[in-house]
Scaffold this active site. Sequence first.
Site, short mmCIF file in Angstrom:
data_model
loop_
_atom_site.label_atom_id
_atom_site.label_comp_id
_atom_site.label_asym_id
_atom_site.label_seq_id
_atom_site.Cartn_x
_atom_site.Cartn_y
_atom_site.Cartn_z
N ARG A 143 -28.22 -1.67 -7.71
CA ARG A 143 -26.93 -1.81 -8.40
C ARG A 143 -25.77 -1.34 -7.52
NH1 ARG A 143 -25.96 -5.39 -11.28
NH2 ARG A 143 -24.30 -5.64 -9.78
N LYS A 179 -2.05 -2.05 -2.67
CA LYS A 179 -2.60 -2.09 -4.03
C LYS A 179 -4.12 -2.23 -3.95
CE LYS A 179 1.61 -3.92 -6.12
NZ LYS A 179 2.26 -5.06 -6.80
N LYS A 223 12.20 0.93 0.69
CA LYS A 223 12.15 0.17 -0.56
C LYS A 223 13.31 0.60 -1.47
CE LYS A 223 8.29 -1.48 -1.82
NZ LYS A 223 6.99 -1.71 -2.48
N GLU A 274 13.37 -3.58 2.11
CA GLU A 274 13.22 -4.42 0.93
C GLU A 274 14.59 -4.77 0.37
OE1 GLU A 274 10.33 -3.47 -2.44
OE2 GLU A 274 12.27 -2.99 -3.37
N ASP A 328 12.02 -9.36 -2.14
CA ASP A 328 11.23 -8.92 -3.29
C ASP A 328 11.57 -9.68 -4.56
OD1 ASP A 328 9.32 -7.13 -4.51
OD2 ASP A 328 11.02 -6.13 -5.46
#
Length: 281
Positions: A103, A138, A170, A198, A219
């Site tokens: 597994r 991510k 960002k 960004e 973005d």
Amino acid sequence: MIEGFNAAAFVAATLAEDLGGAVSVEGDVTAMAAIPETATLSAVLAARQPLTPAGLPLMPVFFQALDPDCHCESLAPDGVPVAAGTWLFHVRGRARALLAAERAALNTLQHLSGIATLTRRHVEAIAGTGATLLDTRKTLPGLRLLEKYAVRMGGGTNHRLGLFDAPMVKDNHIAAAGSVTAAVAACKAAGLANITVEVDRLDQIEEALAAGADRLLLDNMDVATLKAAVALVAGRVPTEASGGVSLETIRAIAETGVTFISVGRITQSAPAADIGMDDAP
């Protein structure tokens, strides 16, 4: 398999999670009760759908952790698409050990192959446009190196590994610094280079370029706005489209002329590939 990745430690931790804290066949209470100690098993890991495998070099590490003398043979390479029914890996050894490792080994192979398979679909969707598919940060905690490896096996290109290896200004950095110009100037004063900025509006582009941005992350712009942004940039720096990208939209995004397209869902939302362990001669 992957520079900087400790496969033995990863496998040991993964098996220990499934076996009650120790890397020992005795942790599999069902196998210990139902399977004779001397029983042997010959099995294959088989693709039950068309897929791009990733993670096959880890399979011997899983099975040999519980049966050091087992025979392991990869039957397909990582990164090359296969048809449903293809045998990917063969293992032969002590039945208790192989079933105790099954597994954990399959979970890893299914997850990484799912990422590679979904990545391949995105790469194929933008073929011929000149755009390059990138991954993002991510990723599942603790699995970043593995997941980014799977992206490469699917034909994608890795973006930065983390916050440490490439500067990216960002929206929250801009808000905290006061402006695009202030944020970029502070990064340059700190000796940072190759700075991505960004922007989510067209009116931010000239300020970002004037401040010294080396790359623009466009973005959450729709296709029409992306086309306008690419025209405004006019090749002065590379451009990266990000946000809301799907298989249905990525071709149109690529055709706007952006240099890169970053897609979080190829790691964050990839479904596990259907791979099973079957008896074999």
